[in-house]
Enzyme design. Structure first.
Site, mmCIF file in Angstrom:
data_model
loop_
_atom_site.group_PDB
_atom_site.id
_atom_site.type_symbol
_atom_site.label_atom_id
_atom_site.label_comp_id
_atom_site.label_asym_id
_atom_site.label_seq_id
_atom_site.Cartn_x
_atom_site.Cartn_y
_atom_site.Cartn_z
ATOM 1 N N GLU A 174 0.573 -1.214 0.114
ATOM 2 C CA GLU A 174 -0.179 -0.142 0.024
ATOM 3 C C GLU A 174 0.924 1.610 -0.160
ATOM 4 O O GLU A 174 1.157 2.142 1.652
ATOM 5 C CB GLU A 174 -1.455 0.028 1.231
ATOM 6 C CG GLU A 174 -2.086 -1.070 1.255
ATOM 7 C CD GLU A 174 -2.977 -1.341 2.147
ATOM 8 O OE1 GLU A 174 -3.264 -0.037 3.030
ATOM 9 O OE2 GLU A 174 -3.595 -2.038 1.916
ATOM 10 N N GLU A 359 -4.902 -8.981 0.454
ATOM 11 C CA GLU A 359 -5.550 -9.045 1.539
ATOM 12 C C GLU A 359 -6.616 -8.266 1.745
ATOM 13 O O GLU A 359 -7.958 -7.399 0.672
ATOM 14 C CB GLU A 359 -5.428 -7.191 2.629
ATOM 15 C CG GLU A 359 -3.771 -6.936 3.006
ATOM 16 C CD GLU A 359 -3.097 -6.178 3.842
ATOM 17 O OE1 GLU A 359 -3.802 -5.077 3.848
ATOM 18 O OE2 GLU A 359 -2.153 -5.762 4.080
#
Ligand code: FCB
Length: 453
Positions: A174, A359
């Site tokens: 991220e 995720e």
């Protein structure tokens, strides 16, 4: 919170080659912060700043995974996971970020990888999940262009030590969250609030990624290299032009800002415009970063963002769940169809060779029943519906090859400390025993994996 998806029918929608995994990160679970020569990370520093983390929680002990990893690997094997995505703590293996190597830190990851392979769980190494060595932050951290060189040395160390055992690699987790939450909004370590710095951090992560891909490839001949990008679904709050521009601007400045360059297209123009308009690029000179040379894209997906513009000014917008929306304990809007839509959008824009959902998961408050069980039907339903949504995308030809639940264990959820539980395995933080108990959602995942094989 009920759903009608039959697990056996769901399992049949996946081929036996599909990867069923768990994802976690070093600072959130390892603990042992001052042990065996580990250096200080920016999260050790940040968590000690007053008001930075709820209840002044830190990752000092966390889930004590550093000592309890054999049990955690056993739990994954019991549930039937075929892969585990974990991150390396850079300060554990290079305490000052560059130079001296901490063998005892490296030994830990060697033991973890050996344990995983012995249990039939494929390791997937993520090189950076936000816990930068503090010594490097003191030299400017990711805002300093030298970081590509620092990251290269660190990567070469890990690839030479573990490259013969591990084929699946990720460079960053991220990069948008690290750039913007940590350097523009200041709510993650290192707690900086300066947009031009955040934009430099964004750019330097892309350059560091490009720098290390050839390093991994030369040390690990069969390496498969990816990066985990968070792409939640952004939709306009109304049909107005303003709201639509804001939702598009949201995607362009966070998501396509990273993915366009990774796929060799340079910075997206529709991202530059709002960023310039808001003054976020002041003093920042951008040249297009090199392409990413990816074997797969990791998609981290959690929620739908409903974006409302307050004016025509760029970044004068907010994103929150609409009134009455189903939300998790994070106040994140549960939107499985958004996962299908974002997978289709990734496919349409970039045609990646492969996508893994790296995720997905949900925080809910758990109740431990008198018999010790945790009946987390809401978490189970969340995962079940997202897997059905993932299968919908596969049915239309999107090459999704794996799914990693966030997370195996309840853990340190950044600025929320230990107040948000994402695990399929409960961790008893209250009694300090850190006792692990597989929740109903974990048993459900286990049955699904059995049925899918
Ligand atoms: C993601 C992070 C991960 C965890 C989950 C809930 O954004 O990558 O570390 O905090 O959210």
């Amino acid at each position: 919170m009920t759903d009608e998806i039959d697990s056996t029918a769901l399992a049949r929608r996946f081929s036996s080659a599909f990867t069923w995994g768990f994802a976690a990160s070093a600072y959130q679970i390892e603990g042992a912060a001052a042990e065996d020569g580990r250096g200080i990370s920016i999260w050790d520093t940040f968590a000690r700043q007053p008001g930075a983390v709820l209840n002044t929680d830190t990752g000092d002990v966390a889930c004590d995974h550093y000592h309890r990893y054999p049990e955690d690997v056993r739990l994954m094997a019991e549930i039937g996971a075929s892969a585990y995505r974990f991150s390396i703590s850079w300060p554990r293996v290079m305490p000052a970020g560059t130079g001296a190597v901490n063998q005892r830190g490296l030994d830990f990851y060697q033991r973890l990888v050996d344990e995983l392979l012995g249990a039939g769980v494929q390791p997937m190494i993520n090189l950076f999940h936000w816990d930068l060595p503090q010594a490097l932050q003191d030299r400017g951290g990711f805002a300093n262009p030298e970081v590509a060189g620092w990251f290269s040395d660190y990567t070469a160390l890990i690839a030479s030590r573990l490259g013969d055992l591990v084929t699946d690699w990720m460079t960053f987790n991220e990069p948008a969250v690290f750039a913007f939450l940590a350097h523009a909004e200041g709510i993650h370590a290192p707690g900086i609030r300066h947009w031009p710095t955040a934009m430099r951090v964004a750019d330097n992560q892309l350059r560091a990624h490009a720098a290390v891909v050839p390093i991994i490839r030369s040390a690990v001949p069969r390496a498969r290299i990816g990066v985990a990008i968070d792409v939640n679904q952004a939709v306009p709050a109304t049909d107005s032009d303003r709201d639509r521009r804001a939702a598009d601007g949201w995607h362009a400045t966070r998501d396509w800002w990273f993915l366009d360059p990774l796929f060799g297209r340079g910075d997206p123009k529709d991202g530059r415009e709002p960023l310039c308009g808001a003054g976020h690029l002041e003093g920042v000179e951008l040249t297009d970063p090199p392409p990413g040379d990816l074997d797969y894209v990791g998609l981290n997906y959690y929620r739908r963002e409903t974006v409302s513009a307050h004016s025509d000014r760029a970044f004068d917008w907010t994103a929150e769940p609409p009134a009455g929306a189903e939300v998790t304990d994070m106040n994140w809007h549960v939107a499985p169809d958004g996962l299908t839509a974002m997978l289709a959008e990734l496919q349409r824009r970039y045609s990646p060779k492969e996508i893994v959902v790296s995720e997905n998961g949900a925080a809910y408050e758990d109740v431990v029943e008198p018999d010790g069980s945790i009946r987390d039907a809401a978490r189970e339903s969340y995962i079940r519906r997202h897997l059905a949504a993932l299968a919908d995308a596969r049915d239309t030809g999107v090459p999704v090859t794996g799914y990693f639940v966030w997370s195996l264990l309840d853990n340190f959820e950044w600025s929320y400390g230990y107040t948000k539980r994402f695990g399929l395995v409960h961790v008893d933080f209250e009694s300090k025993t850190l006792r692990r108990t597989i929740k109903q959602s974990g048993r459900w995942y286990q049955n699904l994996i059995v049925a899918a094989r």
